[in-house]
Design a protein around this motif. Sequence first.
Motif, mmCIF file in Angstrom:
data_model
loop_
_atom_site.group_PDB
_atom_site.id
_atom_site.type_symbol
_atom_site.label_atom_id
_atom_site.label_comp_id
_atom_site.label_asym_id
_atom_site.label_seq_id
_atom_site.Cartn_x
_atom_site.Cartn_y
_atom_site.Cartn_z
ATOM 1 N N GLN A 168 0.829 -1.208 0.000
ATOM 2 C CA GLN A 168 0.000 0.000 0.000
ATOM 3 C C GLN A 168 0.863 1.258 0.000
ATOM 4 O O GLN A 168 0.615 2.202 -0.770
ATOM 5 C CB GLN A 168 -0.932 -0.027 1.224
ATOM 6 N N LEU A 169 1.899 1.258 0.835
ATOM 7 C CA LEU A 169 2.802 2.402 0.892
ATOM 8 C C LEU A 169 3.555 2.566 -0.432
ATOM 9 O O LEU A 169 3.726 3.686 -0.940
ATOM 10 C CB LEU A 169 3.783 2.236 2.058
ATOM 11 N N GLN A 170 3.989 1.449 -1.010
ATOM 12 C CA GLN A 170 4.699 1.500 -2.293
ATOM 13 C C GLN A 170 3.829 2.098 -3.395
ATOM 14 O O GLN A 170 4.304 2.879 -4.224
ATOM 15 C CB GLN A 170 5.163 0.091 -2.690
ATOM 16 N N ILE A 171 2.535 1.738 -3.407
ATOM 17 C CA ILE A 171 1.627 2.288 -4.420
ATOM 18 C C ILE A 171 1.462 3.786 -4.225
ATOM 19 O O ILE A 171 1.562 4.572 -5.181
ATOM 20 C CB ILE A 171 0.253 1.573 -4.370
ATOM 21 N N LEU A 172 1.227 4.208 -2.984
ATOM 22 C CA LEU A 172 1.083 5.645 -2.706
ATOM 23 C C LEU A 172 2.316 6.416 -3.156
ATOM 24 O O LEU A 172 2.216 7.478 -3.795
ATOM 25 C CB LEU A 172 0.850 5.874 -1.204
ATOM 26 N N GLU A 173 3.475 5.883 -2.829
ATOM 27 C CA GLU A 173 4.724 6.585 -3.168
ATOM 28 C C GLU A 173 4.948 6.634 -4.681
ATOM 29 O O GLU A 173 5.463 7.617 -5.208
ATOM 30 C CB GLU A 173 5.907 5.909 -2.468
ATOM 31 N N ALA A 174 4.539 5.576 -5.370
ATOM 32 C CA ALA A 174 4.741 5.529 -6.820
ATOM 33 C C ALA A 174 3.832 6.521 -7.543
ATOM 34 O O ALA A 174 4.266 7.184 -8.494
ATOM 35 C CB ALA A 174 4.485 4.110 -7.334
ATOM 36 N N VAL A 175 2.567 6.626 -7.108
ATOM 37 C CA VAL A 175 1.627 7.484 -7.850
ATOM 38 C C VAL A 175 1.682 8.947 -7.399
ATOM 39 O O VAL A 175 1.240 9.827 -8.145
ATOM 40 C CB VAL A 175 0.169 6.962 -7.733
ATOM 41 N N ALA A 176 2.229 9.233 -6.228
ATOM 42 C CA ALA A 176 2.220 10.598 -5.681
ATOM 43 C C ALA A 176 2.776 11.652 -6.651
ATOM 44 O O ALA A 176 2.182 12.737 -6.790
ATOM 45 C CB ALA A 176 2.972 10.638 -4.356
ATOM 46 N N PRO A 177 3.891 11.393 -7.354
ATOM 47 C CA PRO A 177 4.403 12.423 -8.271
ATOM 48 C C PRO A 177 3.484 12.689 -9.462
ATOM 49 O O PRO A 177 3.648 13.711 -10.152
ATOM 50 C CB PRO A 177 5.748 11.841 -8.747
ATOM 51 N N LYS A 178 2.536 11.788 -9.705
ATOM 52 C CA LYS A 178 1.697 11.911 -10.906
ATOM 53 C C LYS A 178 0.516 12.850 -10.710
ATOM 54 O O LYS A 178 -0.185 13.174 -11.665
ATOM 55 C CB LYS A 178 1.177 10.531 -11.354
ATOM 56 N N VAL A 179 0.278 13.290 -9.484
ATOM 57 C CA VAL A 179 -0.825 14.216 -9.228
ATOM 58 C C VAL A 179 -0.295 15.650 -9.326
ATOM 59 O O VAL A 179 0.833 15.944 -8.912
ATOM 60 C CB VAL A 179 -1.495 13.957 -7.862
ATOM 61 N N LYS A 180 -1.106 16.517 -9.899
ATOM 62 C CA LYS A 180 -0.707 17.916 -10.072
ATOM 63 C C LYS A 180 -0.600 18.620 -8.727
ATOM 64 O O LYS A 180 -1.296 18.255 -7.766
ATOM 65 C CB LYS A 180 -1.744 18.653 -10.934
ATOM 66 N N THR A 181 0.228 19.637 -8.670
ATOM 67 C CA THR A 181 0.292 20.478 -7.476
ATOM 68 C C THR A 181 -1.080 21.110 -7.245
ATOM 69 O O THR A 181 -1.696 21.629 -8.176
ATOM 70 C CB THR A 181 1.354 21.580 -7.654
ATOM 71 N N GLY A 182 -1.560 21.005 -6.015
ATOM 72 C CA GLY A 182 -2.909 21.478 -5.695
ATOM 73 C C GLY A 182 -3.967 20.418 -5.893
ATOM 74 O O GLY A 182 -5.119 20.608 -5.504
ATOM 75 N N GLY A 183 -3.578 19.302 -6.503
ATOM 76 C CA GLY A 183 -4.514 18.202 -6.709
ATOM 77 C C GLY A 183 -4.625 17.321 -5.478
ATOM 78 O O GLY A 183 -3.927 17.535 -4.474
ATOM 79 N N THR A 184 -5.482 16.317 -5.551
ATOM 80 C CA THR A 184 -5.718 15.466 -4.377
ATOM 81 C C THR A 184 -5.407 14.008 -4.685
ATOM 82 O O THR A 184 -5.505 13.558 -5.823
ATOM 83 C CB THR A 184 -7.186 15.543 -3.903
ATOM 84 N N MET A 185 -5.049 13.310 -3.635
ATOM 85 C CA MET A 185 -4.872 11.870 -3.693
ATOM 86 C C MET A 185 -5.737 11.275 -2.577
ATOM 87 O O MET A 185 -5.602 11.666 -1.418
ATOM 88 C CB MET A 185 -3.393 11.507 -3.500
ATOM 89 N N THR A 186 -6.634 10.383 -2.953
ATOM 90 C CA THR A 186 -7.534 9.758 -1.979
ATOM 91 C C THR A 186 -7.091 8.324 -1.767
ATOM 92 O O THR A 186 -6.967 7.555 -2.720
ATOM 93 C CB THR A 186 -8.990 9.796 -2.481
ATOM 94 N N TYR A 187 -6.825 7.994 -0.498
ATOM 95 C CA TYR A 187 -6.395 6.638 -0.139
ATOM 96 C C TYR A 187 -7.539 5.960 0.592
ATOM 97 O O TYR A 187 -8.107 6.518 1.537
ATOM 98 C CB TYR A 187 -5.157 6.693 0.765
ATOM 99 N N SER A 188 -7.903 4.757 0.141
ATOM 100 C CA SER A 188 -8.983 4.035 0.818
ATOM 101 C C SER A 188 -8.670 2.548 0.867
ATOM 102 O O SER A 188 -7.937 2.014 0.034
ATOM 103 C CB SER A 188 -10.328 4.271 0.112
ATOM 104 N N THR A 189 -9.259 1.882 1.871
ATOM 105 C CA THR A 189 -9.180 0.422 1.981
ATOM 106 C C THR A 189 -10.516 -0.086 2.507
ATOM 107 O O THR A 189 -11.293 0.667 3.109
ATOM 108 C CB THR A 189 -8.086 -0.058 2.965
ATOM 109 N N CYS A 190 -10.753 -1.382 2.297
ATOM 110 C CA CYS A 190 -11.948 -2.007 2.876
ATOM 111 C C CYS A 190 -11.526 -2.884 4.059
ATOM 112 O O CYS A 190 -12.008 -3.998 4.228
ATOM 113 C CB CYS A 190 -12.713 -2.816 1.834
ATOM 114 N N THR A 191 -10.619 -2.332 4.873
ATOM 115 C CA THR A 191 -10.204 -3.042 6.084
ATOM 116 C C THR A 191 -10.320 -2.109 7.280
ATOM 117 O O THR A 191 -10.487 -0.891 7.122
ATOM 118 C CB THR A 191 -8.773 -3.592 5.951
ATOM 119 N N ILE A 192 -10.231 -2.668 8.485
ATOM 120 C CA ILE A 192 -10.440 -1.873 9.707
ATOM 121 C C ILE A 192 -9.231 -1.942 10.642
ATOM 122 O O ILE A 192 -9.316 -1.490 11.776
ATOM 123 C CB ILE A 192 -11.714 -2.335 10.454
ATOM 124 N N VAL A 193 -8.113 -2.513 10.160
ATOM 125 C CA VAL A 193 -6.942 -2.611 11.035
ATOM 126 C C VAL A 193 -5.977 -1.467 10.737
ATOM 127 O O VAL A 193 -5.757 -1.105 9.579
ATOM 128 C CB VAL A 193 -6.247 -3.992 10.926
#
Length: 444
Positions: free
Chosen positions: A361-386
Motif C-alpha cells: 500500500q505504501l509503495q503504491i502511494l509513493e509511486a503514484v504521488a508524483p503523478k498528481v498535479k500540485t494542488g490536486g488530491t490523492m484519496t487513499y482508501s481500503t476495505c479493512t479496519i486494522v
Amino acid sequence: MNYQTNNPRELAVKTLLRTRGGSYSNLQINAVIESTSMSEVDRGLFTTIVYGVIQHRLTLEYQLAPFLKSPDKTDDWVKELLYTAMYQLFYLDRVPKRAIFDESIKLAKKMGHDGTRRFVTGILHQMDRQGVQDPATISDPTLRLSIKYSLPKWLVSLIKAQLGEQKAIRIFQSLNQAPKQSVRFNRAKITKSALIKQLTEAGFKVEESRVAGEGLIINDGQILHSPFFQKGLLTIQDESAMLPVESMPIHEGEMILDACSAPGGKTTQIAAKLRVGKVIALDIHQNKLKTVLRNAQRLGVADLVETQALDARKVDDVFSDQTFDHILVDAPCSGFGLMRRKPEIRYGKTLADVNHLAQIQLQILEAVAPKVKTGGTMTYSTCTIVQQENQAVIKRFIEKHPDFQIEPTKTDRNLTTTEDGMLTIYPDDFGSDGFFVCSLVKKL
C-alpha cells in the motif's frame, strides 16, 4: 457446471467444500444459482446455509469436535454435512428438527454409503441427547471470543488492542448479521428521485442510505436480475464503498487516475461524476479490466474510461509527473471490513499478510504521488479496519512526503472523521462494510 441436483442442502455441502479450497463464497453461490433450477425458497435456504456455516465455522468445529473419535479419518464432506445440519439446528428457527435430521441422513447415504448414514445418524442423535459445548465456558477470554464469534484468535487480539474490548465486541456481533442489499444510483442515466419512484412502482421497498449520498437500500426484492440493473440505472455497491469517490472534489473535464480499479465500482462512479474528461483505470490483471469495461458499458460511461493493465507501483513507466488532477488509491488490502459480505476472508489471512499488504500500500502511494498535479488530491482508501493498513500507512507516507497534507474527508452525509481528518467506518456503525478513507492534498 452441471451440479446434477436441485437439493439445496446437497448443493450447500458441495459449495462449502469448494470455498474451503479457496473459492469465494459469493461467486460460488451465484454460479450454483445460475446453473440449477432451484425454487426461490430453496435458493434462499441454500444461500443461508452456505453463508451461515462459513460465518460460524470455528464455533461449529468446536462443538462438533467432542463427537468425532477420529477427526482426521472423517471425510471433509461428511464434516461439512454435519456443519450444515448443526447450523440449521442451532441458528434457523423455521426448519423443524425432524426435517433437518431426515434430510441430512438421506444425504449421508446418497453422497456416501450406508456406513456414512449410520455414522451421521449416530452423531446427530448423540448431539441431540447430550447438547453441545457452550463457548461461554472457555476460560481464556481471547479464545472465548474467538470461538463465540468465529474469528481467528490473532484477529480478535488485534482488534481488541486497537479499539478496546467494548467496540471490538460490537464489531464481532455485527459481522454475522445479514448484509444489506445496497445499490448506487447511476447519475449518468437517472436522478435519484426518479429511480426511487420507478423502483417503488415496480414493487421494491427502497430507502435512502444513511452513509452515502448516492446510496439506496433495497429491502425487498432481488435487484441483480432486474431491468434496473440490466439497463444500468443502478449498480450494486456497498454504501461504504461509495465514500472514497464521494469525498473526491471531482469537476467536469478533469483527468483522474484510479490506480487499483477492478471490478470498476469506483471507476464508474468517478466517470458518472465527470461527464466530460477521462478516468484511467489501472489493474494488475488484464482479465479483471474486462469486468471494469463491462460495468462501464452497462452504466453508459465507457467513453470516459480508459483501462490499462499495469501494476500501480510501475506508473513511472507510462505516465509523466503532474498528469492527473486527482488520484484514487483504493488499495489492495486484507478485506477485514468485508467479513459480513465475504465471511471466508477472516480465516485465510495472518498478521504477516497484513504487514506485507501495508508495505505494498505504501509503495503504491509513493509511486503514484508524483503523478498528481500540485494542488490536486490523492484519496487513499481500503476495505479493512486494522490500523496497520490505514492510519499507519498514511503516517509513514506523510513522514516521507511533507509536500502532502491530510485534508478532512468530506462526505455528503457529513460523517464524523477523527481529529486528524481521516474517516473510518466500522461494520457496526451503520451495518455497512468497514472502510477507511483519507484525503491528501499536494501543497502548492
